[in-house]
Design a protein around this motif. Structure first.
Motif, PDB file in Angstrom:
ATOM      1  N   ASN A  83      -8.509   7.638  -6.390  1.00 10.09           N
ATOM      2  CA  ASN A  83      -7.388   6.853  -5.881  1.00 10.09           C
ATOM      3  C   ASN A  83      -6.577   6.298  -7.039  1.00 10.09           C
ATOM      4  O   ASN A  83      -6.834   5.208  -7.564  1.00 10.09           O
ATOM      5  N   LEU A 106      -9.765  -3.796  -3.066  1.00 11.71           N
ATOM      6  CA  LEU A 106     -10.200  -2.422  -3.307  1.00 11.71           C
ATOM      7  C   LEU A 106     -11.487  -2.098  -2.560  1.00 11.71           C
ATOM      8  O   LEU A 106     -12.479  -2.827  -2.657  1.00 11.71           O
ATOM      9  N   SER A 107     -11.473  -0.984  -1.861  1.00 13.50           N
ATOM     10  CA  SER A 107     -12.668  -0.498  -1.176  1.00 13.50           C
ATOM     11  C   SER A 107     -13.750  -0.116  -2.175  1.00 13.50           C
ATOM     12  O   SER A 107     -13.481   0.539  -3.187  1.00 13.50           O
ATOM     13  N   ALA A 128      -4.567   2.769  -6.869  1.00 16.52           N
ATOM     14  CA  ALA A 128      -5.269   1.557  -7.316  1.00 16.52           C
ATOM     15  C   ALA A 128      -5.080   1.335  -8.807  1.00 16.52           C
ATOM     16  O   ALA A 128      -5.113   0.189  -9.286  1.00 16.52           O
ATOM     17  N   VAL A 180      -5.901  -1.234  -1.245  1.00 16.79           N
ATOM     18  CA  VAL A 180      -6.410   0.140  -1.384  1.00 16.79           C
ATOM     19  C   VAL A 180      -7.799   0.146  -0.752  1.00 16.79           C
ATOM     20  O   VAL A 180      -8.771  -0.266  -1.381  1.00 16.79           O
ATOM     21  N   ASN A 181      -7.890   0.589   0.499  1.00 15.24           N
ATOM     22  CA  ASN A 181      -9.137   0.422   1.264  1.00 15.24           C
ATOM     23  C   ASN A 181      -9.664   1.727   1.867  1.00 15.24           C
ATOM     24  O   ASN A 181     -10.059   1.762   3.025  1.00 15.24           O
ATOM     25  N   HIS A 186     -13.279   2.235  -7.924  1.00 13.62           N
ATOM     26  CA  HIS A 186     -14.060   0.998  -7.939  1.00 13.62           C
ATOM     27  C   HIS A 186     -15.066   0.990  -9.088  1.00 13.62           C
ATOM     28  O   HIS A 186     -15.414  -0.074  -9.605  1.00 13.62           O
ATOM     29  N   ALA A 211     -13.954   3.717  -2.964  1.00 14.32           N
ATOM     30  CA  ALA A 211     -12.999   4.433  -3.813  1.00 14.32           C
ATOM     31  C   ALA A 211     -13.644   4.714  -5.164  1.00 14.32           C
ATOM     32  O   ALA A 211     -14.306   3.842  -5.735  1.00 14.32           O
ATOM     33  N   ARG A 248       0.865  -1.186   0.000  1.00 13.03           N
ATOM     34  CA  ARG A 248       0.000   0.000   0.000  1.00 13.03           C
ATOM     35  C   ARG A 248       0.896   1.229   0.000  1.00 13.03           C
ATOM     36  O   ARG A 248       1.957   1.257   0.628  1.00 13.03           O
ATOM     37  N   ALA A 264     -11.334  -6.500  -9.303  1.00 14.77           N
ATOM     38  CA  ALA A 264     -10.757  -6.378  -7.968  1.00 14.77           C
ATOM     39  C   ALA A 264     -11.494  -7.285  -6.991  1.00 14.77           C
ATOM     40  O   ALA A 264     -12.545  -7.851  -7.310  1.00 14.77           O
ATOM     41  N   LEU A 279      -5.813  -7.013  -6.674  1.00 18.20           N
ATOM     42  CA  LEU A 279      -6.177  -5.728  -6.089  1.00 18.20           C
ATOM     43  C   LEU A 279      -7.318  -5.912  -5.095  1.00 18.20           C
ATOM     44  O   LEU A 279      -8.406  -6.354  -5.469  1.00 18.20           O
ATOM     45  N   THR A 308     -13.479  -6.806  -3.833  1.00 19.91           N
ATOM     46  CA  THR A 308     -14.124  -5.644  -3.230  1.00 19.91           C
ATOM     47  C   THR A 308     -14.284  -5.826  -1.723  1.00 19.91           C
ATOM     48  O   THR A 308     -14.655  -6.912  -1.264  1.00 19.91           O
TER      49      THR A 308
END
Length: 469
Positions: free
Chosen positions: A380, A398-399, A383, A372-373, A405, A402, A276, A412, A396, A414
């Motif tokens: 972002n 990933l939030s 990401a 990436v959260n 997303h 973001a 990160r 990714a 990845l 999620t």
């Protein structure tokens, strides 16, 4: 580029400009050129264009450069009173507007909109007015003006009143708050902000989600008719693949790569990496990311000594106490994980807090998993950048909050950024993903991430603004 006293046909306005100055010990000035999407984007119009970048003097070096008349063609740096800048930037932009759009307030105690807030809001108005006046003075007839971000949300409306002939655009690089959260602001302030942005011919966002949230705020607070004079655009800034891939193989990156490999483990150690790279923004959710990694090591003992979390947390906004406290908490949690799980030959977390772009690129190259959260993020770019640079292809995590997303979510893993347990499970899923699947996903992520590189991103906005009737 035009001189600062000529009439410009393309103008960009932002709090931070493309160049900054520091005063050396001998009294001379040292200049440093910045990077980022805007700098890359503006280069797309070429040096011969009648373009001007209007920005603020941010420190003593910048202010001294303005006083001495030092600068470069195509850049107008405004020496706005330091106290006004502090109140506008730290008091309002970073402590109110950022918190609203990232939904960061602990509402039992904050926000408090009192007389001190009103005083600082007055400084924010003055700061925006100084930009609007400078743009009005320097813009040629019918020029295109692209105003950037939440620091300058009032500029479009102010500039429209001064120069109705101009084509005005505004771009928000942050999320936009849903209407119920936006209403935390005092009623008159929320309406003033919306009207300020609606002074633009086009007001633009990184994702459709943020654009829709803005439109809903306008409809519910000002009425549906308020949107009739302004187009709402979406331009999802992407990564600059050519630059990243070339820069990631320069000698300084190779040197950092060698150092990182030694920190991850001695030669021959086959350890996976979770990478990160963030600034210690409250919205980046670094602490919960570390807690998820700790839970992974607690519940999945097979990963002990087989994985390293390479975490770069570069200090941000350290003039604000809440950010200093958060940075200290990141360090504390990382140290606690190393103390609990570390062995003589294995540090579970490799944490670096000194900003180093070459080292970040080295970490990108090594990444097996990118974490990436964020709690909430306009886009972002990390990401998008890691899949472009990762040598073996990366998974990845990933939030869903973001902005990236919207474009990358399909390939990714999620996560809900608040759910530490689910994030730990997502890290395990990413670490155990079959190599072929990881490679396919990473290739698709890289393609999506580079679909709208900075130069095209900027030109798309400029062309859409110029073509608007």
């Amino acid at each position: 580029m035009v001189s600062e006293h000529s009439a410009a046909q393309i103008l960009v306005a932002s709090n931070r400009g493309p160049i900054s100055y520091t005063v050396r010990d001998d009294g001379t000035l040292d200049s440093r050129r910045g990077g980022g999407g805007l700098v890359s984007g503006l280069s797309a119009i070429g040096s011969e264009a009648d373009a001007l970048w209007v920005c603020s003097a941010l420190g003593d070096g910048d202010r001294e450069a303005v006083r001495r008349g030092v600068g470069e063609p195509g850049v107008l740096m405004l020496d706005i009173d330091a106290g006004i800048h502090h109140d506008a930037y730290n008091g309002i932009a970073n402590s109110v507007l950022w918190f609203i759009n990232h939904m960061l307030y602990q509402t039992p105690l904050e926000p408090v909109f009192d007389l001190e807030f009103r005083r600082q809001w007055g400084a924010y108005e003055q700061y925006n007015r100084a930009f609007a006046q400078a743009l009005a003075d320097r813009a040629g007839e019918g020029a295109a003006v692209l105003v950037q971000d939440y620091h300058l949300a009032l500029v479009p409306g102010m500039l429209r009143a001064l120069r109705p002939d101009l084509k005005i655009g505004h771009f928000s690089h942050t999320p936009w708050a849903p209407v119920d959260y936006f209403r935390l602001l005092p009623d008159d302030i929320s309406r003033q902000l919306l009207r300020g942005l609606l002074g633009a011919d086009r007001t633009c966002f990184l994702t459709r989600r943020w654009a829709d949230a803005f439109a809903q705020c306008c409809t519910e607070l000002l009425g549906a008719e308020s949107l009739k004079g302004t187009d709402i655009g979406v331009h999802g800034l992407g990564a600059d693949a050519d630059f990243l891939r070339e820069r990631a193989h320069r000698p300084d990156v190779e040197e950092r790569l060698s150092d990182l490999r030694q920190q991850i483990g001695p030669d021959g150690t086959d350890r996976k990496t979770i990478v990160r790279v963030d600034r210690t923004e409250l919205s980046k959710n670094i602490v919960r990311g570390l807690l998820a990694y700790r839970e992974l090591l607690s519940t999945r003992s097979e990963w002990r000594e087989r994985v390293v979390h390479v975490a770069f947390a570069y200090p941000s906004r350290q003039d604000l106490a809440v950010y200093r406290d958060y940075t200290a908490e990141v360090q504390r949690v990382a140290d606690a994980i190393n103390a609990e799980f570390g062995t003589e030959g294995w540090s579970p977390v490799v944490l670096h807090v000194k900003d180093d772009f070459a080292r970040s690129l080295a970490a990108y190259r090594l990444a097996d998993v990118a974490l990436v959260n964020p709690i909430r993020d306009g886009m972002n770019l990390v990401a998008k950048e890691i899949p472009v640079v990762s040598e073996a292809g990366c998974a990845l995590v990933l939030s869903r909050e973001a902005g990236a997303h919207e474009e990358l979510g399909e390939d990714a893993i999620t996560v809900n950024p608040y759910d530490v347990t689910a994030t730990a499970e997502a890290l395990h899923e990413a670490l155990t993903m079959p190599v072929a699947e990881r490679s396919r996903r990473s290739a698709r992520l890289a393609a999506a991430a580079t679909a709208l590189p900075p130069q095209r991103w900027f030109l798309d906005q400029l062309n859409a603004l110029r073509e608007q009737r």
